[in-house]
Write a protein that holds these residues in place. Sequence first.
Motif, PDB file in Angstrom:
ATOM      1  N   ILE A 160       0.826  -1.262   0.074  1.00 26.67           N
ATOM      2  CA  ILE A 160      -0.098  -0.003   0.025  1.00 26.67           C
ATOM      3  C   ILE A 160       0.691   1.363   0.128  1.00 26.67           C
ATOM      4  N   PHE A 161       2.120   1.290   0.695  1.00 36.29           N
ATOM      5  CA  PHE A 161       2.432   2.621   0.799  1.00 36.29           C
ATOM      6  C   PHE A 161       3.587   2.846  -0.284  1.00 36.29           C
ATOM      7  N   THR A 162       3.588   1.780  -1.210  1.00 33.62           N
ATOM      8  CA  THR A 162       4.473   1.811  -2.397  1.00 33.62           C
ATOM      9  C   THR A 162       3.638   2.217  -3.829  1.00 33.62           C
ATOM     10  N   HIS A 163       2.315   1.558  -3.412  1.00 33.20           N
ATOM     11  CA  HIS A 163       1.344   1.554  -4.885  1.00 33.20           C
ATOM     12  C   HIS A 163       0.208   2.086  -4.757  1.00 33.20           C
ATOM     13  N   ALA A 164      -0.273   2.488  -3.377  1.00 35.86           N
ATOM     14  CA  ALA A 164      -1.724   3.318  -3.377  1.00 35.86           C
ATOM     15  C   ALA A 164      -1.475   4.740  -4.192  1.00 35.86           C
ATOM     16  N   LYS A 165      -2.844   5.085  -4.338  1.00 38.04           N
ATOM     17  CA  LYS A 165      -2.844   6.413  -5.045  1.00 38.04           C
ATOM     18  C   LYS A 165      -3.055   7.510  -4.449  1.00 38.04           C
ATOM     19  N   GLU A 166      -2.361   8.840  -4.512  1.00 42.97           N
ATOM     20  CA  GLU A 166      -2.513   9.778  -3.804  1.00 42.97           C
ATOM     21  C   GLU A 166      -3.871  10.446  -4.276  1.00 42.97           C
ATOM     22  N   ILE A 167      -4.661  11.033  -3.180  1.00 43.45           N
ATOM     23  CA  ILE A 167      -5.728  11.626  -3.557  1.00 43.45           C
ATOM     24  C   ILE A 167      -5.668  12.985  -2.768  1.00 43.45           C
TER      25      ILE A 167
END
Length: 167
Positions: A160-167
């Motif tokens: 998650i820390f590497t691949h999650a989307k910034e919103i």
Amino acid sequence: MEKRLAVAFTGPSNSGKTTLILKVARKLIHEHGKEVAIVKNDPKDKARFDVPGKDSYRFSDTGAEVVVTSPTRTTYFSHRHRTLDEIAALFGNFDVLLVEGLKNLPLPRISIFRERIDPDYFPYMNALAVDDTVRLGDYDLPEGVAVLDLNDPDAVVEWIFTHAKEI
């Protein structure tokens, strides 16, 4: 404002989505000091959050948008569909948004399976979380899909820390 991350989890009923989200949320909150918000999809519109006859139910039953607040919580009853941005705005401050379901949202997605993988999920997955009941050699997984251990929430948090989307 610091960056806020969002990731979605998808999979068939009873695959372990809720259990994994709970483990991940607890790790994010208690071990990483993050504020977490969770959105759960209710595709069959079965969830009920109030008791018939109570004032808050009667207010909501009018069709109005209703907020019930107390010293320890705030509950929002809405009769309208909301976009991801609108939902995120309702939460106010958070660091990580975990979404269960809603496979058409444009978010990085972890698909969760036990025993067998449904290839219909392939177009929606960026990562696959499985346990040892799944024989990965039986499947031609899409290129670039990360394989995670369903029973290793630390690995899921790192993904998650590497691949999650910034919103």
